[in-house]
Motif scaffolding. Structure first.
Motif, PDB file in Angstrom:
ATOM      1  N   GLU A 712     -31.552  46.882 -19.999  1.00  0.00           N
ATOM      2  CA  GLU A 712     -31.232  45.199 -20.091  1.00  0.00           C
ATOM      3  C   GLU A 712     -30.136  45.488 -21.123  1.00  0.00           C
ATOM      4  O   GLU A 712     -29.137  44.629 -21.497  1.00  0.00           O
ATOM      5  CB  GLU A 712     -32.587  44.085 -20.674  1.00  0.00           C
ATOM      6  N   ASP A 713     -30.469  46.227 -22.467  1.00  0.00           N
ATOM      7  CA  ASP A 713     -29.100  46.614 -24.061  1.00  0.00           C
ATOM      8  C   ASP A 713     -28.227  46.977 -23.220  1.00  0.00           C
ATOM      9  O   ASP A 713     -27.414  47.131 -23.411  1.00  0.00           O
ATOM     10  CB  ASP A 713     -30.878  47.662 -24.711  1.00  0.00           C
ATOM     11  N   LYS A 717     -24.697  45.459 -23.791  1.00  0.00           N
ATOM     12  CA  LYS A 717     -23.771  46.427 -23.816  1.00  0.00           C
ATOM     13  C   LYS A 717     -22.227  46.244 -23.254  1.00  0.00           C
ATOM     14  O   LYS A 717     -21.519  46.544 -23.929  1.00  0.00           O
ATOM     15  CB  LYS A 717     -24.038  47.913 -24.511  1.00  0.00           C
ATOM     16  N   VAL A 718     -22.351  46.343 -21.899  1.00  0.00           N
ATOM     17  CA  VAL A 718     -21.020  46.448 -21.051  1.00  0.00           C
ATOM     18  C   VAL A 718     -20.860  44.574 -20.726  1.00  0.00           C
ATOM     19  O   VAL A 718     -20.010  45.240 -19.874  1.00  0.00           O
ATOM     20  CB  VAL A 718     -21.183  47.469 -19.974  1.00  0.00           C
ATOM     21  N   LYS A 719     -20.602  44.651 -21.210  1.00  0.00           N
ATOM     22  CA  LYS A 719     -21.125  42.996 -20.609  1.00  0.00           C
ATOM     23  C   LYS A 719     -21.618  42.812 -19.185  1.00  0.00           C
ATOM     24  O   LYS A 719     -20.295  42.004 -18.549  1.00  0.00           O
ATOM     25  CB  LYS A 719     -19.971  41.908 -20.800  1.00  0.00           C
ATOM     26  N   GLY A 720     -22.478  42.831 -18.994  1.00  0.00           N
ATOM     27  CA  GLY A 720     -23.158  42.851 -17.432  1.00  0.00           C
ATOM     28  C   GLY A 720     -24.584  42.574 -16.929  1.00  0.00           C
ATOM     29  O   GLY A 720     -25.222  41.716 -18.413  1.00  0.00           O
ATOM     30  N   LEU A 726     -23.948  49.714 -12.755  1.00  0.00           N
ATOM     31  CA  LEU A 726     -23.299  50.811 -12.210  1.00  0.00           C
ATOM     32  C   LEU A 726     -22.412  50.264 -11.943  1.00  0.00           C
ATOM     33  O   LEU A 726     -20.848  51.190 -12.486  1.00  0.00           O
ATOM     34  CB  LEU A 726     -24.298  51.135 -10.774  1.00  0.00           C
ATOM     35  N   SER A 727     -20.995  49.334 -11.601  1.00  0.00           N
ATOM     36  CA  SER A 727     -20.511  48.730 -11.475  1.00  0.00           C
ATOM     37  C   SER A 727     -19.275  49.397 -12.479  1.00  0.00           C
ATOM     38  O   SER A 727     -18.450  48.963 -13.118  1.00  0.00           O
ATOM     39  CB  SER A 727     -20.205  47.567 -10.506  1.00  0.00           C
ATOM     40  N   ARG A 728     -20.277  48.382 -13.443  1.00  0.00           N
ATOM     41  CA  ARG A 728     -19.537  47.702 -14.655  1.00  0.00           C
ATOM     42  C   ARG A 728     -19.351  49.639 -15.983  1.00  0.00           C
ATOM     43  O   ARG A 728     -17.917  49.602 -16.115  1.00  0.00           O
ATOM     44  CB  ARG A 728     -20.204  46.836 -15.869  1.00  0.00           C
ATOM     45  N   ILE A 729     -20.281  50.266 -15.472  1.00  0.00           N
ATOM     46  CA  ILE A 729     -19.928  51.729 -15.993  1.00  0.00           C
ATOM     47  C   ILE A 729     -18.434  52.560 -15.221  1.00  0.00           C
ATOM     48  O   ILE A 729     -17.645  52.784 -16.132  1.00  0.00           O
ATOM     49  CB  ILE A 729     -20.981  52.862 -15.666  1.00  0.00           C
TER      50      ILE A 729
END
Length: 874
Positions: A712-713, A717-720, A726-729
């Protein structure tokens, strides 16, 4: 015979036997696994003793290794002979009931004469006089002439009762100039002309207790070839110390001490000692051995301190061993990768021990020199045992160093007197010490009827049978609030620590007080003892108590312990029968399981092991616990841990269809009570040893919640969201990749511009364009890129200096084919430059790198570089 490096010889050997169906295993740790008869591994076959005796099934019937070995039996001879070492490497190929003489003899000959290209007419063979089978193979199959096959009575290997057999050695004739000149000179002569290279042991008999021999049903092969000896022959060196396996360390020792090799006999001995010992201490620390005053830790401390003392004899007054260890790591790190991984740790251990001992050495040497001076005045040649012990006990000065210094002065020490003084000191220490670290101590239980003391984990009450101040051996009558006590009960429900499992905690409650049980242990005689503190009131002998065992904690321990058994069985199924427990921790929070295995587990193997354990949990199998005669237990298939001792009656913990072990610990009644089994990690704890850490039950639930919180954290952090993490990373990685590509393009442009500017500084040296310049780059990669461009542009020699920090200078030298043809050697050029800057390095004739420590001397180094190049070019 072509030149090969030591690393190339090692790899050729392993590759050769791999091609002949052998499993290549990494060297085992220098710390013997489950073998109390050995302090350190000193032979290639030592790690495989259980396979030779049949106690364990090998992972393959054919195995080959290059084994790290340490022996200190002849430590005084190190540096004084051509072949004695404390550390050495033993090449070996082993057969466990598979091939025998007719295969291994031709293989040995093929490897030496074909792979290493040793001259066949210089090789001699020794065999046991009665071993006609070996003679036939050597003579009729391999083709060794009869006159070069020598029968020697010593060619029979045995150590007491057990497997044994004849052996055959391969020797090389080093030339008549190395011999004694006697007509009887041959293999086995002590003159040194004939050097043993390889020993093939044919274990084909079992020596019975009455001295008779019985043929073995399954015959084994155990061979060994010293890597250093092979290197000395192939590299044409007069001793092992001149090979590339050791000599670079000697060269560094020369540099540090400002001494020359082969200029003085005593200096050479010290140079060889520090080089040899640097290898030993680096590998020992790398395998987890730490300096101490006993066992293998004492061996390490002795080797380390002996090296320091010989460094002093060379004139080195400061710390130097970490630098030698770093050299060892750079030489051996490619094959023994654990050295590179543990470099920082190795350096730290050496630095701490060296700092401590340099103080001891200075003070102790001064005191000993005073004693020697007084002895000379009194015409005495023997230092008293009391004086030697005072140096050891008061100042920490090792008796071996005392003995060595005395011998150099033509004196000796009274070792018998020293030993008596040492024994007296140990006795005084034993009586004076209040040993809480080693508790429980040997509590005096002579007044108790031990056979009447019982353990019943379902019971609710007992009576205080004996009280002790914790750590004190003498019984007391009573204890009061705040006292730390050790209590023995007539009956207890508390389970004692053992087999890696923690002991029970809880409380003892009486009408007069409450006792907080902090741990439960078992004395050597089997008596259960409760350690803790009187929380309130008083406790006395004869007092009735009731039990409050921390059952929640005990249930968590039981979950982890049963899971440990299931894990052990799963590892054997997934990895093979060679897996055996090498240690464990079973607590309420987690479990840790150490086991024998020769490589890291793959992600797939970890998943399979985890799945097998969880399937056993989901099967909801009742755990059956019974006490059996040990022979019956073995017939049932119960697994005994290798190295453990068991009595006639044993406790069998059986999870039908999954696991059956001999164990005295606490377990769940049904596997379903374990809940969930989750592996946290798998790691190495030494060569041939792996470790798994895992959680069950409440620990697994806590771990799951921590992962959810982390997920969750990370999503925030990646605004997702967790389901889009995974897609945001991946999107962020694409952005970062694009930015790096853009930065690399800019860097290339900067490098090209800098190269254009530097190209204007080319000088002509005897027709060869030479560019020596200091450049500004951010990293080694950019430096190499610039070097490539400038070499191609100038067509000659390029030497670039790049100061990355005040104490760090990178140097790159490149030379074109034309420059090399006229005598240029990049490795020698860069080494000369680095030495001016307080560093070192080298490399190939066409390209080399080095490092320096003093950026303030770059101008001086550039000038020296030009001189070196001018002298090189023909």
């Amino acid at each position: 015979m072509k030149y090969l490096t030591g690393n190339e010889i090692r790899q050729k050997y392993l590759d050769f036997f791999k091609a002949h169906g052998h499993l290549v295993l990494p060297s085992a740790s220098l710390i013997p696994h489950d073998d109390p008869t050995l302090l350190l591994i000193g032979a290639g076959m030592a790690p495989f003793k259980p396979f030779f005796t049949g106690k364990m099934k090998p992972p393959s019937p054919r195995i080959t290794t290059c084994q790290k070995c340490v022996r200190t039996d002849d430590i005084e001879n190190v540096g004084r002979t051509a072949r004695h070492h404390t550390y050495f490497e033993m090449l070996g190929n082993f057969s466990f009931g598979d091939y025998f003489k007719k295969e291994v003899i031709p293989w040995a000959w093929e490897f030496l004469t074909k792979e290493l290209e040793l001259p066949a007419d210089k090789l001699w063979i020794t065999i046991y006089p009665k071993d006609d089978e070996a003679y036939h193979i050597w003579h009729d199959v391999v083709g060794v002439p009869d006159e070069r096959i020598v029968r020697l009575e010593d060619n029979f290997w045995q150590i007491g009762s057990g497997p044994c057999g004849p052996d055959s050695e391969i020797h090389i004739d080093l030339g008549a100039d190395k011999g004694c000149g006697e007509p009887t000179c041959g293999p086995g002569c002590d003159c040194g002309r004939f050097l043993e290279l390889w020993n093939l042991v044919f274990t084909q008999f079992n020596q019975n207790a009455d001295g008779t021999y019985t043929p073995l049903k399954h015959k084994n092969i155990d061979t060994g070839a010293g890597l250093e000896r092979l290197a000395s022959v192939i590299q044409g060196k007069p001793s092992n110390f001149e090979t590339d396996l050791i000599f670079p360390i000697i060269e560094l020792a020369c540099e540090l001490s400002h001494k020359k090799y082969n200029a003085d006999a005593k200096t050479d001995i010290s140079l060889k000692v520090v080089a040899d010992h640097a290898r030993s201490l680096t590998f020992m620390i790398g395998d987890g051995i730490l300096p101490s005053n006993e066992g293998r830790g004492y061996v390490l401390r002795r080797v380390l301190r002996r090296a320091i003392r010989h460094g002093r004899l060379l004139g080195i007054r400061g710390k130097f061993l970490a630098a030698l260890a770093d050299k060892v790591i750079s030489m051996y790190g490619e094959h023994y990768t654990e050295l590179v991984e543990k470099k920082e740790f190795i350096d730290k251990v050496i630095d701490m021990e060296e700092t401590s001992f340099l103080q001891t050495l200075s003070q102790g040497t001064d005191l000993l020199n005073e004693k020697i001076a007084a002895m000379k005045k009194e015409n005495k040649t023997v230092l008293s045992g009391d004086d030697a012990f005072k140096l050891y006990d008061t100042f920490g000065f090792p008796w071996e160093v005392t003995d060595e210094i005395l011998q150099e002065q033509g004196m000796t020490m009274d070792k018998e007197g020293f030993d008596k003084a040492m024994a007296s000191q140990k006795e005084r220490a034993r009586k004076a010490r209040n040993d809480k670290e080693g508790r429980p101590v040997m509590y005096d239980t002579r007044s108790l009827h031990l056979e009447g003391l019982t353990v019943d984990e379902a019971s609710k009450e007992g009576v205080v049978a004996a009280l002790y101040q914790e750590g004190e051996t003498t019984p007391i009558k009573e204890g009061h609030t705040g006292d730390s006590l050790a209590i023995i009960l007539t009956n207890t429900a508390f389970h004692a620590e053992g087999g890696g499992q923690l002991g029970d905690t809880g409380r003892l409650i009486s009408d007069a007080g409450i006792f907080d049980v902090e741990n439960t242990k078992k004395l050597p005689d089997g008596t259960t003892i409760h350690l803790g503190t009187v929380e309130s009131g008083a406790f006395s002998v004869g007092q009735a108590v009731t039990f409050e065992v921390n059952l929640d904690r005990k249930a968590d321990i039981a979950r982890n312990h049963t899971a440990t058994h299931l894990l052990h069985a799963a590892l054997k199924k997934v990895l093979g029968g060679h897996v055996n427990q090498a240690g464990s921790y079973v607590g309420p929070d987690r479990l840790r399981f150490d086991f024998s295995h020769f490589s890291p587990l793959t992600a797939e193997e970890v998943s399979r092991v985890e799945d097998l354990v969880n399937e056993a949990i989901l099967d909801a199998v009742d755990v059956q616990i019974s006490e059996e005669d040990i022979d019956k237990a073995k017939e049932m298939g119960a697994m005994a841990l290798f190295g453990e001792k068991y009595g006639k009656i044993v406790r069998v913990v059986n999870v039908p269809g999954h696991s059956m072990e001999l164990c005295g610990g606490v377990h769940v009644s049904n596997t379903s009570r374990i809940g969930l089994f989750k592996i946290l990690g798998e790691s190495s704890v030494g060569a041939g040893l792996r470790r798994i850490e895992a959680v069950t039950g409440h620990g697994a639930l806590l771990y799951t919640r921590e992962l959810e919180a982390l997920l969750e954290d990370a999503s925030q952090k990646v605004k997702g969201r967790p389901n889009t993490l995974l897609s945001r990373i991946e999107a962020l990685q694409d952005e970062l990749k694009a930015e790096k590509h853009h930065a690399a393009e800019l860097e290339q442009k900067l490098v090209a511009a800098a190269a254009q500017s530097a190209g204007d500084k080319v000088k002509d040296v005897k027709g060869i364009p030479v560019l020596i310049d200091e450049v500004k780059v951010d990293d080694v990669s950019a430096l190499r890129s610039m070097g490539d461009q400038l070499r191609d542009k100038t067509g000659g020699i390029v030497v670039l200096f790049a100061a990355m920090a005040p104490q760090k200078v990178n140097i790159l030298t490149m030379a074109s084919k034309e420059a090399v043809a006229k005598g240029a050697h990049a490795g020698k050029i860069v080494k000369a430059a680095a030495q001016v800057l307080g560093g070192n390095g080298g490399g190939r004739p066409d390209m080399a790198q080095a490092g320096g420590k003093n950026s303030g001397k770059i101008a001086e180094a550039m000038a020296e570089t030009l001189k070196v190049i001018e002298n090189m070019i023909q």
